[in-house]
Design a protein around this motif. Structure first.
Motif, PDB file in Angstrom:
ATOM      1  N   ILE A 160      17.950 -33.993 -48.035  1.00 25.05           N
ATOM      2  CA  ILE A 160      17.250 -32.194 -48.318  1.00 25.05           C
ATOM      3  C   ILE A 160      18.354 -31.143 -49.213  1.00 25.05           C
ATOM      4  O   ILE A 160      19.178 -31.088 -47.831  1.00 25.05           O
ATOM      5  CB  ILE A 160      16.554 -31.780 -46.774  1.00 25.05           C
ATOM      6  CG1 ILE A 160      15.288 -32.892 -46.277  1.00 25.05           C
ATOM      7  CG2 ILE A 160      16.009 -30.406 -46.688  1.00 25.05           C
ATOM      8  CD1 ILE A 160      15.663 -33.154 -45.280  1.00 25.05           C
TER       9      ILE A 160
ATOM     10  N   VAL B 250      14.056 -30.725 -51.751  1.00 22.47           N
ATOM     11  CA  VAL B 250      13.882 -32.387 -51.476  1.00 22.47           C
ATOM     12  C   VAL B 250      13.707 -33.487 -52.540  1.00 22.47           C
ATOM     13  O   VAL B 250      12.605 -33.626 -52.974  1.00 22.47           O
ATOM     14  CB  VAL B 250      12.934 -32.486 -50.048  1.00 22.47           C
ATOM     15  CG1 VAL B 250      10.998 -32.409 -50.731  1.00 22.47           C
ATOM     16  CG2 VAL B 250      12.961 -33.908 -49.497  1.00 22.47           C
TER      17      VAL B 250
ATOM     18  N   PRO C  42      15.812 -25.459 -45.255  1.00 22.19           N
ATOM     19  CA  PRO C  42      15.734 -26.182 -46.329  1.00 22.19           C
ATOM     20  C   PRO C  42      14.932 -25.535 -47.479  1.00 22.19           C
ATOM     21  O   PRO C  42      13.825 -25.229 -48.116  1.00 22.19           O
ATOM     22  CB  PRO C  42      14.591 -26.985 -45.618  1.00 22.19           C
ATOM     23  CG  PRO C  42      13.749 -25.965 -44.626  1.00 22.19           C
ATOM     24  CD  PRO C  42      14.822 -24.933 -44.511  1.00 22.19           C
TER      25      PRO C  42
ATOM     26  N   LEU D 152      10.332 -29.122 -42.505  1.00 25.73           N
ATOM     27  CA  LEU D 152       9.955 -31.220 -43.367  1.00 25.73           C
ATOM     28  C   LEU D 152       8.856 -31.053 -42.727  1.00 25.73           C
ATOM     29  O   LEU D 152       8.651 -31.831 -41.337  1.00 25.73           O
ATOM     30  CB  LEU D 152      10.878 -31.399 -43.522  1.00 25.73           C
ATOM     31  CG  LEU D 152      10.222 -32.721 -44.458  1.00 25.73           C
ATOM     32  CD1 LEU D 152      10.149 -31.774 -46.016  1.00 25.73           C
ATOM     33  CD2 LEU D 152      10.787 -33.320 -45.120  1.00 25.73           C
TER      34      LEU D 152
ATOM     35  N   TYR E  43       5.852 -34.688 -48.847  1.00 25.33           N
ATOM     36  CA  TYR E  43       7.019 -33.988 -47.927  1.00 25.33           C
ATOM     37  C   TYR E  43       6.406 -33.012 -48.862  1.00 25.33           C
ATOM     38  O   TYR E  43       7.274 -32.205 -49.858  1.00 25.33           O
ATOM     39  CB  TYR E  43       8.309 -34.867 -48.379  1.00 25.33           C
ATOM     40  CG  TYR E  43       8.894 -36.157 -47.067  1.00 25.33           C
ATOM     41  CD1 TYR E  43       7.825 -36.046 -45.687  1.00 25.33           C
ATOM     42  CD2 TYR E  43       7.977 -37.470 -48.041  1.00 25.33           C
ATOM     43  CE1 TYR E  43       7.960 -37.498 -45.026  1.00 25.33           C
ATOM     44  CE2 TYR E  43       8.344 -38.695 -47.290  1.00 25.33           C
ATOM     45  CZ  TYR E  43       7.629 -38.675 -46.485  1.00 25.33           C
ATOM     46  OH  TYR E  43       8.345 -39.962 -45.645  1.00 25.33           O
TER      47      TYR E  43
ATOM     48  N   ASN F 238       8.965 -28.736 -48.299  1.00 24.05           N
ATOM     49  CA  ASN F 238       9.696 -28.137 -47.599  1.00 24.05           C
ATOM     50  C   ASN F 238       9.465 -26.985 -47.414  1.00 24.05           C
ATOM     51  O   ASN F 238       8.654 -26.261 -47.752  1.00 24.05           O
ATOM     52  CB  ASN F 238      11.031 -27.580 -48.152  1.00 24.05           C
ATOM     53  CG  ASN F 238      12.567 -29.212 -47.326  1.00 24.05           C
ATOM     54  OD1 ASN F 238      12.052 -29.582 -46.538  1.00 24.05           O
ATOM     55  ND2 ASN F 238      13.481 -28.635 -48.608  1.00 24.05           N
TER      56      ASN F 238
END
Length: 293
Positions: free
Chosen positions: A229, A219, A216, A185, A176, A178
């Motif tokens: 986040i 994370v 964001p 995301l 993942y 940001n």
């Protein structure tokens, strides 16, 4: 050595109507960022001071420093550490004592590293590092690079609109990332060789009830399996179920920004790096220890 400060508690309301116990463990941090916890010790960067510090529960001490480096994150890497030097465009590998062993300033394509920002360990002794690109709306040149255990670097993703915080899923199959300037995301599938593919949108922050400009930053994967986040646009941590992409709760801190976080081994304490004044260097802030979240 920086002696431990007086610790006090606050109670801050949360989106889940719960209350969290918040203690300040560093009241004089300068844009704290990129933390992790190991063996009961919190390690974190101070971007505004160009250093890496550690907190053993009693005192703060310095692990590494380089003036004007813009140190932005740190993680364990082999027997030493890996550090992202945002302002100097360098990824630094150190020994266990924090002495620099290797600096990486170019990717495998021969390009300079533009804004090394955050770090996520893979499951094979390597790490993913986000290269943000310029902090503005264009051009879109953010990248993710993979650094193998031997220090070999390889570009694994491009054209990310300010690549920022990143984390590997619990099963090691998904990364993942940001995409801060796009307020969202995104996710990638991780190959056996560390390569990334199958880029997808994971979520936009406005779908969680945040304003369109919500930004964001970091994370992390929480002890409950949820994604946490950090926001630079607010003193807030958003907790999201990765399976449903639904908001679980919001955790607020009494600062203007909450860019990043880390968890204790038992999952009972969340450390949040926060900025109080975003108007200019050295960006005064705090490091919080939060329980009952």
């Amino acid at each position: 050595m920086k002696l431990s400060i007086a610790i006090f508690s606050l109670v801050v309301g949360m989106g889940s109507a719960q209350a969290a116990d918040i203690k300040v463990i560093d009241a004089d941090a300068k844009f704290p960022e990129g933390p992790f916890v190991e063996n009961g010790i919190l390690y974190f960067a101070q971007y505004g001071a160009g250093e890496i510090d550690k907190w053993d529960g009693k005192a703060l001490t310095q692990l590494w420093s380089q003036k004007d480096s813009g140190a932005n994150s740190v993680q364990r890497f082999g027997d030493g550490f890996i550090i992202a030097g945002y302002d100097i465009g360098t990824i630094i590998l150190t020994d266990a004592a924090g002495k620099t062993k290797l600096t990486i300033d170019k990717d495998d394509e021969g390009n300079k590293l533009l804004g090394p920002n955050d770090i996520a360990l893979d499951k094979h002794g390597g790490a993913y590092v986000s290269l943000s690109g310029p902090w503005e709306t264009d051009p879109i040149v953010g990248k993710v690079v993979h650094v193998a255990a031997d220090g070999t670097i390889k570009v694994v993703a491009k054209d990310i609109h300010y690549a920022n915080g990143l984390v590997v899923s619990a099963d090691g199959k998904t990364l993942y990332v940001n995409e801060s300037e796009a307020n969202r995301l995104i996710q990638f599938s991780i190959g056996d060789d560390g390569s990334l593919s199958d880029r997808k949108l994971f979520l936009r922050l406005y779908t969680l009830g945040e304003p369109p400009e919500a930004y964001p930053d970091g994370v992390k994967l929480g002890p409950d399996g949820n994604l946490y986040i950090g926001e630079y646009s607010a003193g807030r941590i958003l907790v999201v179920d990765p399976a449903t992409k639904k908001l679980v709760k919001k955790i607020d801190v009494p600062s203007a920004a909450a860019p990043n976080l880390a968890f204790s081994a038992d999952g009972k304490t969340m450390y949040v790096t926060a900025v109080d004044d975003k108007s200019g260097a050295p960006y005064p802030g705090k490091v919080y220890a939060i329980t009952n979240f």
